[in-house]
Design an enzyme around this catalytic site. Structure first.
Site, PDB file in Angstrom:
ATOM      1  N   HIS A  59      84.975  27.820  34.328  1.00  0.00           N
ATOM      2  CA  HIS A  59      84.760  27.661  35.771  1.00  0.00           C
ATOM      3  C   HIS A  59      83.411  27.023  36.074  1.00  0.00           C
ATOM      4  O   HIS A  59      82.503  27.026  35.236  1.00  0.00           O
ATOM      5  CB  HIS A  59      84.840  29.026  36.467  1.00  0.00           C
ATOM      6  CG  HIS A  59      83.720  29.933  36.071  1.00  0.00           C
ATOM      7  ND1 HIS A  59      83.721  30.666  34.892  1.00  0.00           N
ATOM      8  CD2 HIS A  59      82.539  30.228  36.674  1.00  0.00           C
ATOM      9  CE1 HIS A  59      82.609  31.370  34.807  1.00  0.00           C
ATOM     10  NE2 HIS A  59      81.871  31.117  35.868  1.00  0.00           N
TER      11      HIS A  59
ATOM     12  N   HIS B 176      77.403  23.424  36.780  1.00  0.00           N
ATOM     13  CA  HIS B 176      77.731  23.382  35.355  1.00  0.00           C
ATOM     14  C   HIS B 176      78.879  24.315  35.024  1.00  0.00           C
ATOM     15  O   HIS B 176      79.222  25.208  35.797  1.00  0.00           O
ATOM     16  CB  HIS B 176      76.509  23.802  34.547  1.00  0.00           C
ATOM     17  CG  HIS B 176      76.058  25.190  34.890  1.00  0.00           C
ATOM     18  ND1 HIS B 176      75.294  25.459  36.013  1.00  0.00           N
ATOM     19  CD2 HIS B 176      76.299  26.392  34.316  1.00  0.00           C
ATOM     20  CE1 HIS B 176      75.082  26.750  36.098  1.00  0.00           C
ATOM     21  NE2 HIS B 176      75.685  27.353  35.088  1.00  0.00           N
TER      22      HIS B 176
END
Lengths: 171, 171
Positions: free
Chosen positions: B115, B34
């Site tokens: 990220h 995620h």
């Protein structure tokens, strides 16, 4: 891609289920505790795009319901799955019927046993031991369910939630 | 209860991330790959009930965007997290700003580095080895993101999705 439809109960009930699953359910790390509304089925992303509005229509026209977990059960001798048994409920039954293709329902002779799995893939001896002690436990928990989730499965077997569907039109 | 807000990328990108996470990320079994929009925060169910329409307003007024993963990065020496670096993007930046309380943004001097974590909790030596080989990999993947998820954490550390928010008003 493999999709499925499930209800996640409250954190409280999930924590209870996990206290058993940790030891007895090899799927423990693949998906949080849940009640399956539709078993894994293959679909393309395009098919899911078409399915989504249908699911929203079903959930919009449904309504929140009380999920009542009242005992520990087992599917033995069919299989060695041990579960928290959920009281039958018209809303839940309608959801299950609407979310599954008619062929699937007739194939299984339509016997929907709503449940939250807490143990599976046990040997017969393990099952007999574990179920023997679990079925004595007093289980009695009731909570409001107001949504279900469409999920897809990753290559490693884990499930990711794709979309939430609210029971009853909320927006 | 602890809540968080995250984007799950496509199955394809999750499978790639998991091929690394399996070996190098102890959170591998706790949550699918995620991009975190808001780190874990404590909230009561009542607070979440009030937060939900706010999140819907934010997502309604946002729009789908292209997520571009273009290299492997590391937060070393701050910490030994290795990640798939996501190209900065106005929509993503706005989402992050809107989804976090103003105190959190100013505390961290507002430096959002979008990220997808693929390794963490490595020793300095491990980090140096793993990052040394990973940073050579060619990474270049672009996909459309049209939703984010609100999740809560169970006692065992696993995360369950509570609700999906679509970018742009879709219903």
């Amino acid at each position: 891609m493999k999709y499925g439809i499930a209800i996640f109960p409250s954190k409280k009930l999930q924590d209870v289920a996990n206290s058993y699953r940790k030891r007895y359910d090899p799927h423990y790390a693949l998906i949080p505790p849940h009640l399956t509304l539709r078993e894994g089925f293959e679909a393309t992303e395009e098919e899911i795009q078409k399915l989504t509005p249908v699911l929203h229509k079903i959930s919009d026209e449904s309504k929140p319901f009380s999920l009542h977990v009242y005992k520990v059960g087992s599917f033995n001798p069919v299989n060695n799955v041990i579960y928290l048994k959920v009281k039958e409920n018209e809303v839940l039954d309608d959801l299950h019927r609407q979310l599954n293709p008619i062929e699937a329902l007739s194939e299984r002779d339509y016997n929907f046993v709503p449940h939250i799995t807490i143990a599976q893939n046990l040997s017969d001896d393990e099952h007999s031991d574990v179920y023997g002690s679990m079925k004595m436990k007093e289980v009695n928990h009731e909570e409001l369910i107001d949504r279900f989730q469409l999920l897809y499965q990753l290559e490693n077997g884990m499930w990711t939630v794709f979309e939430t569907f609210h029971l009853g039109k909320v927006r």
